[in-house]
Design a protein around this motif. Structure first.
Motif: not given
Lengths: 175, 176
Positions: B26-29, B99, B106, B110-111, B114-115, B133-134, B163, B168, B171
């Motif tokens: 769920a976290l890694l995909g 995916e 990408q 982007d993330l 956040l991680w 998040a999972a 967070l 913010a 970024w």
């Protein structure tokens, strides 16, 4: 489903991650636990201690004089699964992938780079390589006969007990 | 190959395996990263077995193992993708991904910030947020980590504020 992070302020990031995680959790593929466990052991056999950095300068030069330098071109094998293990190596430069043959498919289990000691499980007499290592780029390594290595590290105070213990564990057949 | 003294670690790992894979995937995909997280987690479990084995209840041991898996997954999410994949030598695994790879790359770029921010939350808060998040519900998080639902709620509420501030700021920094 957008994979882009929502613009700041539009949506809460954690809610967004939660929804993504929930979708993925509904379609978790099959994973083979026994395979994972044997890979973890094989990766450890491939050497998990950064050997070179724990030696002091005198120990390094003793190691160097008992070893020969060898270069491996990208794509060539440093060692192959199932072969007789008669040498240990320290990678000085470059990276190698460590892989297993799983039903004819290559499975990369880890990678090794500068300072890593590899093939040390050969210190068990008659042992064979538990994995194949392929150079990813040009690998410069110090190669030493297993007997010489065993004799040499016995006298190295700089070699942590962990490495010596791994050698001992393998000799005694412990995992 | 169950061999003393790691037979117990193997039993725990096998018993918790489905949940571990659910969290990691769920976290890694993707399949390859999930397998790596699993492999490294087992390794860590064996290394820490002198501690884990001494924990009072099976639930405590399982919670410890789940926290190991979270840690491994966050590590993979925080740092650039592994070398052999960048070099394109792990093609066998790509077919297993659901995916498209370029989207994954990408999304991961982007993330990453956040991680990173999630990884840097203090101990239990980090793990609560990672399970959220999972895709976990509050009650599931509480059961898996052995804490109360109100603890979960308060960690998540605090983490939200933390967070949004951190991300913010990072970024802005990354763009400026």
């Amino acid at each position: 489903m957008s994979r882009r992070v929502p613009a700041d302020g539009q949506r809460d990031l954690l809610d967004w991650l939660y929804e993504l995680g929930k979708q993925r959790a509904e379609r978790v593929p099959e994973f083979d636990v026994e395979r994972t466990i044997s890979r973890a052991y094989a990766a450890r056999d491939a050497g998990a201690v950064n050997f070179w950095t724990v030696l002091n300068p005198a120990e390094r030069s003793a190691f160097e004089s008992a070893a020969r330098k060898q270069a491996f071109a990208p794509g060539t094998a440093l060692m192959r699964e199932g072969e007789h293990a008669d040498a240990v190596m320290v990678i000085l430069d470059g990276w190698a992938k460590v892989c297993l043959d799983e039903d004819g498919r290559e499975r990369v289990i880890t990678e090794r780079g500068p300072g890593d000691l590899i093939g040390e499980s050969g210190t068990v007499p008659g042992n064979v390589r538990s994995a194949t290592m392929i150079a990813l780029d040009t690998v410069q390594a110090l190669v030493m006969r297993t007997e010489d290595y065993t004799a040499l590290i016995a006298d190295f105070p700089g070699v942590p007990d962990l490495v010596k213990k791994q050698t001992y564990d393998r000799r005694t057949g412990r995992p | 190959m169950p061999q003393a003294p790691y037979g117990d670690a193997e039993s725990l790992f096998r018993a918790a395996h489905n949940e571990l894979m659910r969290v990691a995937y769920a976290l890694l995909g993707n399949h390859a990263d999930t397998e790596d997280a699993a492999q490294d987690s087992f390794f860590k479990l064996v290394t820490a077995w002198h501690r884990v084995g001494g924990l009072p209840t099976p639930g405590d041991q399982r919670a410890y193992l789940i926290r190991i898996v979270i840690n491994e997954a966050l590590h993979i999410l925080r740092y650039p993708h592994r070398r052999w994949e960048r070099l394109g030598v792990d093609a066998a695994d790509r077919e297993a991904r659901w995916e498209p790879l370029d989207e994954q790359v990408q999304a991961r770029a982007d993330l990453r910030l956040l991680w990173k921010a999630i990884s840097e939350l203090p101990g239990m808060r980090r793990d609560v947020v990672a399970l959220r998040a999972a895709g976990y519900e509050y009650g599931e998080i509480a059961a898996s980590l052995g804490v109360s639902v109100s603890t979960v709620r308060s960690h998540i509420s605090n983490a939200r504020k933390q967070l949004s501030r951190t991300v913010a700021r990072d970024w802005e920094g990354a763009q400026g």
